[in-house]
Each structure stands twice: as structure tokens, then as C-alpha cells.
Scaffold this motif. Structure first.
Motif, PDB file in Angstrom:
ATOM      1  N   THR A 130      96.377 -69.898  29.797  1.00  0.00           N
ATOM      2  CA  THR A 130      95.097 -70.497  30.162  1.00  0.00           C
ATOM      3  C   THR A 130      95.299 -71.792  30.948  1.00  0.00           C
ATOM      4  OG1 THR A 130      94.017 -69.553  28.218  1.00  0.00           O
ATOM      5  CG2 THR A 130      92.935 -71.435  29.267  1.00  0.00           C
TER       6      THR A 130
ATOM      7  N   THR B  23      97.620 -70.051  25.147  1.00  0.00           N
ATOM      8  CA  THR B  23      97.288 -71.413  25.580  1.00  0.00           C
ATOM      9  C   THR B  23      97.979 -71.755  26.890  1.00  0.00           C
ATOM     10  OG1 THR B  23      97.003 -72.093  23.274  1.00  0.00           O
ATOM     11  CG2 THR B  23      97.293 -73.842  24.898  1.00  0.00           C
TER      12      THR B  23
ATOM     13  N   LEU C 138      97.580 -76.805  19.479  1.00  0.00           N
ATOM     14  CA  LEU C 138      98.106 -75.819  20.416  1.00  0.00           C
ATOM     15  C   LEU C 138      98.358 -76.421  21.794  1.00  0.00           C
ATOM     16  CD1 LEU C 138      96.096 -72.614  19.467  1.00  0.00           C
ATOM     17  CD2 LEU C 138      98.591 -72.781  19.651  1.00  0.00           C
ATOM     18  N   ARG C 139      97.535 -77.351  22.208  1.00  0.00           N
ATOM     19  CA  ARG C 139      97.777 -78.011  23.490  1.00  0.00           C
ATOM     20  C   ARG C 139      99.097 -78.784  23.448  1.00  0.00           C
ATOM     21  NH1 ARG C 139      93.682 -78.645  27.186  1.00  0.00           N
ATOM     22  NH2 ARG C 139      94.637 -80.598  27.873  1.00  0.00           N
TER      23      ARG C 139
ATOM     24  N   ASP D 103      99.582 -67.277  20.103  1.00  0.00           N
ATOM     25  CA  ASP D 103      98.598 -68.326  20.380  1.00  0.00           C
ATOM     26  C   ASP D 103      99.120 -69.325  21.415  1.00  0.00           C
ATOM     27  OD1 ASP D 103      96.923 -67.150  18.560  1.00  0.00           O
ATOM     28  OD2 ASP D 103      97.223 -68.650  16.974  1.00  0.00           O
TER      29      ASP D 103
ATOM     30  N   GLY E  33      93.284 -75.988  17.678  1.00  0.00           N
ATOM     31  CA  GLY E  33      93.142 -76.010  19.124  1.00  0.00           C
ATOM     32  C   GLY E  33      93.815 -77.214  19.752  1.00  0.00           C
TER      33      GLY E  33
END
Length: 293
Positions: free
Chosen positions: A24, A21, A67-68, A17, A64
Motif C-alpha cells: 500500500t 502495508t 504496522l507502519r 499484514d 495499524g
């Protein structure tokens, strides 16, 4: 010790994951420096990012957003490794079993890729996509700057470089202080970040992270003595060759291992207030001293 399957599954999921991230977030950039950035953040244990995810989960922070933040700390870690591997620092040829960035490209590209990953991390944290509260984002940025800068990781690296030419070997207390800065601050910050995201008191998690960081470094020192380069993914025996004082050189292998195990128990005790919700954090403390790379 054999680690529980749920932990290894959670680690593997987090690694995937976090990589997705990072891929992306880095996709808009192009050119040789961007390619080197992507190369530098590929692979690795993702321990720092995993700590963000697990501590944020204690407070039901959406994954989410966590994860950043995990991607940001992994970018900072990657930048520090790129620069640490340079000829003017440790002059290493291998990292994670692959050529270091300055060997695959050149020193200028490595410096720029490290610089870009550092600023990228703060860009990610400052973006409203990380959290709608600007004060919370500012807190993340401020505390990461403190952890990674002149009073944190950079200071620890400077102390480590100075130790190589010191007239007398460092004492155990001096090594502990050095490693609390060089390694410990970037293991402490993910736990602080999880609490910031959850708008919670970070004290128990910071106590946990302080012990975890030292245990992690002792395990690294042990791997430098007892590990092999193929498994570890980087050169081993360099500390001894350089005559550098480490936890192992002062305590010996057996005492250093016992000290790491004591630190693990202390770290696990610090998170008892979270009960079963912190079971994975307790297991990860054991992982840092049983890993083979």
C-alpha cells in the motif's frame, strides 16, 4: 525443537499484514526503481517487523500504527541487503531463493532502489499517520538513523569488509562487537520502537534485543556451515571460503550452538517483568536459533 503453532500462526499473520502495508505504501511509486523496491521487500522472515508488532502490543499500541513502523524497518533491512549483495560488497547472486536485485536488473538500479528504500523508511516514520505526536515521530526517526548509520549497521558492515583483508583473524570480542553493530542494531531498534510507540521504558526490551541479536548471528554462522543453499535461500560456505573468522570458526559448531542457547535464555530472562504478555517474544528467541533459513 518444534515451535508452537500459535507462534507460527502469528508470524504468518504478521508477514501478510506487513507485506500488505508495504504494498500500500509503495503503490504511488512507478518505474523500474519502484519495481525493484517492491521486489526487494517481498518475502523474508519479517523478524524485525514482527518484533515491532509484538513489543508495541505489550503497551496496547494500535496495530495499524505499529504496522507502519514495521514496514519502515523492513524497508531499511531490504535496502541493506540490496547493497550487501552488490559486487563491491558480498557479490551474491541469490537472496531469499531469488536472483539478487543487481542480477535481476543491474547495479545502478540496485543502488538506487536501496537508496530509495532507505529514504522511504524515514518518510513513513515522519508522516503524521504513524503517530500524531511529532516528538514521538522525531524520536523514531532519530533512533533509526542512529541504529542504521555510521555508528550502527553501516559501521558493522565496514568492520566486516575490513576483516576480510585483515592481517590477523578477528578475536571473539571483535566479532561480537562487529555483529552487535551489523546485525544487532537493526534487531534492537524494533524493540526500542515498540517502547517508543507505547511511551514506555525500553530498558528490558533492549536487554532482550541485545542477546537476541547475537543469538541470531550465531545461528546465521551455523547455517553458513551446516545449511544448504536451497533451504537457506542464499549461498552457504562463503565465510569459510573467504577465510573469515566467525563465531563458529572460533568456537566450533557445538560450542557456538550452546552459546546461542545461553543467549536465548538470557533474552527470555530480560522480559520476565512483562509476564505472560511477552510469551511470543520468548518463543521468537527460540525461533532465531532453531530456524533453517
Amino acid at each position: 525443537m518444534t515451535l508452537a503453532l500459535p507462534l507460527m500462526t502469528a508470524l504468518a499473520t504478521a508477514q501478510s499484514d506487513i507485506q500488505t502495508t508495504l504494498d500500500t505504501l509503495l503503490s504511488p511509486f512507478d518505474g523500474p526503481v519502484a519495481e525493484a523496491m517492491r521486489y526487494a521487500v517481498s518475502g523474508g522472515k519479517r523478524l524485525r517487523g514482527f518484533l515491532v508488532l509484538e513489543t508495541a502490543a505489550l503497551f496496547d499500541v494500535p496495530r495499524g500504527r505499529a504496522l507502519r513502523v514495521a514496514a519502515a524497518i523492513e524497508a531499511i533491512h531490504a535496502y541493506s541487503l540490496i547493497h550487501d549483495d552488490l559486487p563491491c560488497m558480498d557479490d551474491d547472486d541469490l537472496r531469499r531463493g531469488q536472483p539478487t536485485v543487481h542480477r535481476k536488473w543491474d547495479e545502478a538500479t540496485a543502488v538506487l532502489a536501496g537508496d530509495a528504500l532507505q529514504t522511504f523508511a524515514f518518510e513513513v516514520l515522519a508522516d503524521p499517520a504513524t503517530d500524531s505526536d511529532p516528538g514521538l515521530r522525531a524520536d523514531l526517526v532519530l533512533t533509526l538513523a542512529q541504529a542504521s548509520g555510521a555508528a550502527g549497521m553501516v559501521r558493522g558492515q565496514a568492520l566486516d569488509i575490513a576483516a576480510e583483508t585483515a592481517q590477523t583473524p578477528l578475536t571473539l570480542g571483535q566479532i561480537t562487537e562487529l555483529q552487535r553493530q551489523k546485525t544487532g542494531r537493526l534487531l534492537e531498534w524494533p524493540c526500542r520502537a515498540g517502547a517508543i510507540l507505547g511511551r514506555a521504558d525500553p530498558a528490558p526490551l533492549l536487554a532482550y534485543a541485545a542477546e537476541l541479536g547475537l543469538a541470531f548471528q550465531i545461528a546465521d554462522d551455523l547455517l553458513d556451515v551446516t545449511g544448504d543453499a536451497e533451504t537457506v535461500g542464499k549461498a552457504v560456505g562463503k565465510d569459510a571460503d573467504a577465510g573469515k573468522a566467525t563465531f563458529v570458526s572460533i568456537l566450533g559448531v557445538d560450542a557456538a550452538r550452546a552459546r546461542a542457547e545461553d543467549l536465548v535464555k538470557s533474552a527470555q530472562g530480560a522480559i520476565l517483568p512483562y509476564g505472560h504478555r511477552a510469551a511470543t517474544l520468548a518463543q521468537i528467541a527460540e525461533y532465531v536459533v532453531t530456524r533453517d533459513k
